[in-house]
Enzyme design. Structure first.
Site, PDB file in Angstrom:
ATOM      1  N   ASP A 104     -52.670 127.760   9.746  1.00 56.46           N
ATOM      2  CA  ASP A 104     -52.915 128.053  11.155  1.00 56.46           C
ATOM      3  C   ASP A 104     -52.145 129.287  11.625  1.00 56.46           C
ATOM      4  O   ASP A 104     -51.128 129.673  11.042  1.00 56.46           O
ATOM      5  CB  ASP A 104     -52.490 126.875  12.038  1.00 56.46           C
ATOM      6  CG  ASP A 104     -53.553 125.793  12.095  1.00 56.46           C
ATOM      7  OD1 ASP A 104     -54.552 125.900  11.359  1.00 56.46           O
ATOM      8  OD2 ASP A 104     -53.376 124.832  12.867  1.00 56.46           O
ATOM      9  N   HIS A 256     -48.586 126.812   7.937  1.00 59.44           N
ATOM     10  CA  HIS A 256     -48.700 127.952   8.841  1.00 59.44           C
ATOM     11  C   HIS A 256     -48.360 129.240   8.092  1.00 59.44           C
ATOM     12  O   HIS A 256     -47.368 129.292   7.369  1.00 59.44           O
ATOM     13  CB  HIS A 256     -47.752 127.810  10.030  1.00 59.44           C
ATOM     14  CG  HIS A 256     -48.079 126.661  10.929  1.00 59.44           C
ATOM     15  ND1 HIS A 256     -47.681 125.371  10.643  1.00 59.44           N
ATOM     16  CD2 HIS A 256     -48.775 126.606  12.094  1.00 59.44           C
ATOM     17  CE1 HIS A 256     -48.103 124.555  11.608  1.00 59.44           C
ATOM     18  NE2 HIS A 256     -48.771 125.282  12.501  1.00 59.44           N
TER      19      HIS A 256
END
Length: 770
Positions: A104, A256
């Site tokens: 993400d 991430h």
């Protein structure tokens, strides 16, 4: 009183200079528009950059009726992938011993390339949920990501929580991200992950309507089974442990590649991949999970119906033309991932335009930031220099023992060029009639059509002035009128003033005292705004006291005075004739002759005790016209005398000191000074409103301090400083545009005639001004 009148004949044909002036005047409106367009372009770039770097609008609950939409239990208890089939929401789970690795918040220029390198090394694909603003800033990373066989999804454009946004905002966030993907990699996508989402059981009644809407629009919403919580930076071992599914189950795993320091993620990723492969896991993309589920459904349907595959009419989310993605390779595929669509038509071209616009903003804003630092240092340096030198100048000139030399008592000639000054000329002569110094007055009527010369004669007669001459000439411009007056002067010192200006009784006597020094060729007086009871007048009053007169004290001490103001100045007649008189080469004949005198070896000084009262323009249009002429004329004069930079000896002081200071403080710095205001607004909207406001107030405070000191030196009333904040917000912005307009004119060429401002004659005797 003596009157001289020129021969009146048929009007002559316009000269080439006048024709050029007329053409230039016709071009001014387009140049103003161009100046405004430049400002608009700068503002647009700043807004775009701010939008890319910050969440705009905030997470406010603006969705009407969202709380009434209850989330179905089958969704809350289902798998991490929500698709819509036949109009119904369906969840899918990741098969056992399968990892759908997702990242993400990217792309990030530091960490995303490292992640891609690790994935390629271990031959593992992943699904990246990208923030559109980051895609538009780093398009090459996204292209590499797609080319290497990875899959991309939407993570909104500004990383905003869509649960609390309007339908229009949701649509904008999705569309803009699709455009960014189209411009970066030539694709669009059907995958979506909401910022701040986690597992499906965390879906609430505010977010569920968003997923319903996007599902009906063809999007697949992706959630998490296993969260590595790498954003907490818990350490490599914990990231690996927390990302590992329990009991050999399959999982959509979240990591991430952006959003902060991701060094621990970079170190944990290869260890995690090695661990999961050792446990017998395979890696796939979200499309791989969906395709595998669809394949299983088709096989089940075939077994049940005897081969009637696809009887339900269902198709993979990727569409019938899509191909199944690779599930165990990171090599470049020959065809698109199933979730990807090839961008075509308007979407492709709009996407490329967005990437170009962002690239421009990415280069422009840092450059402007550097410019802001330079401008800020220059502005603060100018304030400091003015305060220090102005104070020194004040102390030097107000010492009891200070003297220019023997008192100058001989008569002088006062030249008043006038063009349609019927409102003011009588007041001007009335003020001169009270002069305590012996003078002759020469009014040069430059082809006025309003009876200026007759009014001047009548006023002189009524005042009993026998020392007034009125000279009529065909309209030829202010420099020609002044030169006519100089030629007609009876005395060796000439004082020049505008036809809308009034002198105090002691003004002429104070103005000519520096001529006791034989080196002095010209003297600048102290111009004051008489009609300061108006808003524009009050603004100009502040500017005159703070800017012009503090500046003149500084330049006087440095011996490089750039301008003798047209409203009040005195010259040795010999010096004026030596440099060829008032030149018509520029619009700023006063600046032109001042520089010429420096170059001829004469000294130019400032006499702050000689005061003149002038009338400020009565409208913004007239103010624009006046300041445009001043600023453009100054540029012309500086360019005309550019060779002064190489002048030698005492006459070269202006070129060595004055020219650089004028260019820096009166042209370059003011042109870029709007950066301070633009960045203040930018910071208030996108960075920190309170900090930006405090910074702006601090700069205003410094300016107020400088203005207050200038008012103290000139013994002015402080109450006018109450207008200064409004001046900074309105008047100063207009001056910026005027200067930009002047720069454009200077670059494109053009000339203007002597521009006549509409006067009211409200500035009377100085005693009436407070």
């Amino acid at each position: 009183m003596t009157t001289t009148t020129s021969t009146r004949g048929r009007r002559r044909a316009p000269t080439r200079m006048e024709r050029a002036a007329g053409k230039a005047a016709a071009l001014q409106k387009p140049r103003v528009i161009l100046a405004l367009l430049l400002l608009l372009a700068l503002t647009s770039i700043m807004l775009l950059d701010g939008y890319l770097r910050a969440e705009v609008g905030g997470d406010q609950r603006v969705r009407d009726g969202a709380s009434s939409s209850k989330v179905p239990d089958k969704i809350l208890n289902g798998g991490p992938i929500i698709t819509y089939r036949a109009g119904q929401a369906t969840t899918l789970s990741v098969p056992d011993k399968t990892i759908a690795l997702t990242f993400d918040d990217g792309p990030n220029p530091t960490y995303t390339p490292q992640v891609l390198k690790i994935l390629q090394k271990y031959d593992v694909p992943a699904t990246f949920f990208l923030v559109g603003s980051m895609v538009s800033r780093y398009p090459s990373i996204v292209k590499d990501m797609v080319d290497e066989g990875n899959e991309v999804g939407i993570h909104t454009f500004t990383h905003v929580d869509l649960s609390y946004q309007s339908d229009a905002r949701i649509r904008r966030e999705m569309t803009q991200t699709q455009l960014a993907l189209a411009g970066a990699a030539g694709i669009t996508t059907t995958l979506f992950r909401a910022p701040y989402s986690s597992e499906t059981d965390a879906i609430d009644n505010y977010s569920w309507p968003v997923y319903q809407k996007l599902g009906k629009d063809g999007y697949t919403s992706v959630f998490v089974d296993t969260d590595s919580d790498d954003w907490k930076k818990p350490g490599v071992s914990k990231i690996v442990s927390w990302a590992t599914p329990k009991k050999n189950k399959g999982a959509s795993v979240l990591m991430h590649d952006a959003g902060g320091d991701r060094e621990q993620t970079i170190k944990a990723l290869p260890k995690y991949i090695e661990k999961m492969k050792a446990k017998g896991y395979t890696f796939t993309t979200i499309s791989g999970v969906i395709e595998k589920d669809n394949t299983g459904n088709r096989q089940a349907a075939t077994a049940t119906t005897g081969g009637a595959a696809g009887a339900t009419g269902e198709q993979p989310v990727g569409g019938p033309e899509a191909n199944a993605p690779a599930t165990g390779t990171g090599s470049t595929p020959s065809r698109l991932q199933a979730a990807h669509r090839t961008a075509t038509g308007a979407t492709l071209y709009e996407g490329k335009a967005l990437i170009v616009a962002v690239a421009v903003a990415e280069w422009t804003v840092p450059a402007l930031s550097v410019g802001l630092i330079i401008v800020g240092v220059a502005v603060m340096g100018r304030f400091g220099m003015m305060l220090i030198l102005a104070r020194r100048h004040y102390r030097q000139r107000n010492k009891r023992r200070f003297s220019w030399g023997p008192t100058v008592t001989r008569p002088v000639s006062v030249i008043v060029p006038a063009y349609n000054e019927k409102e003011c000329i009588a007041n001007t002569l009335a003020s001169l009639s009270k002069s305590t110094h012996p003078i002759e007055v020469i009014v040069v009527d430059d082809g006025s059509t309003d009876g200026t010369s007759e009014i001047a004669r009548n006023a002189a007669h009524e005042l009993g002035m026998t020392n007034v001459r009125v000279i009529r000439q065909e309209n030829a411009g202010k420099p020609a009128a002044l030169n006519n007056g100089v030629r007609s002067a009876s005395y060796d010192i000439v004082v020049m003033m505008d036809g809308d200006t009034v002198f105090e009784p002691e003004t002429v006597g104070q103005l000519v005292q520096p001529f006791a020094d034989p080196e002095v060729g010209a003297v600048a007086g102290n111009a004051k705004v008489g009609n300061r009871n108006t808003i524009i007048g009050a603004w100009q009053h502040i500017e005159y006291v703070m800017g012009f007169n503090l500046d003149r004290r500084m330049y006087d001490l440095l011996r490089c005075m750039p301008t003798i103001p047209g409203a009040i100045g005195a010259f040795r007649r010999e010096a004026v004739l030596q440099v060829g008189g008032m030149s018509e080469d520029t619009l700023a004949e006063d600046t032109d002759i001042t520089i010429a005198m420096h170059r001829a070896g004469w000294r130019v000084v400032y006499q702050e005790h000689a005061r003149a009262w002038t009338e400020a323009p009565g409208s913004l249009k007239q103010l624009w016209s006046q300041r445009y002429r001043w600023s453009y004329g100054t540029m012309q004069a500086l360019w005309k005398h550019r060779k002064s930079l190489t002048d030698k000896g005492p006459s070269g002081r202006f070129g060595r000191v004055g020219m650089p200071l004028v260019v820096i403080f009166q042209i370059v710095t003011p042109v870029f000074a709007p950066l301070i205001d633009v960045f203040t607004v930018y910071s208030m909207i996108f960075v920190d409103f309170q900090a930006a406001l405090y910074a702006w107030l601090a700069v205003l405070g410094i300016q107020l301090f400088c203005a207050a000191y200038a008012f103290r030196l000139d013994r002015e009333k402080y109450r006018y400083l109450l207008m200064m904040p409004l001046q900074q917000l309105a008047y100063r912005q207009m001056m910026y545009l005027v200067l930009i307009h002047s720069c454009i004119t200077a670059l494109t060429g053009g000339r203007l005639r002597w521009q006549k401002l509409k006067r009211t004659g409200e500035v009377g005797t100085p005693a009436g001004v407070s």
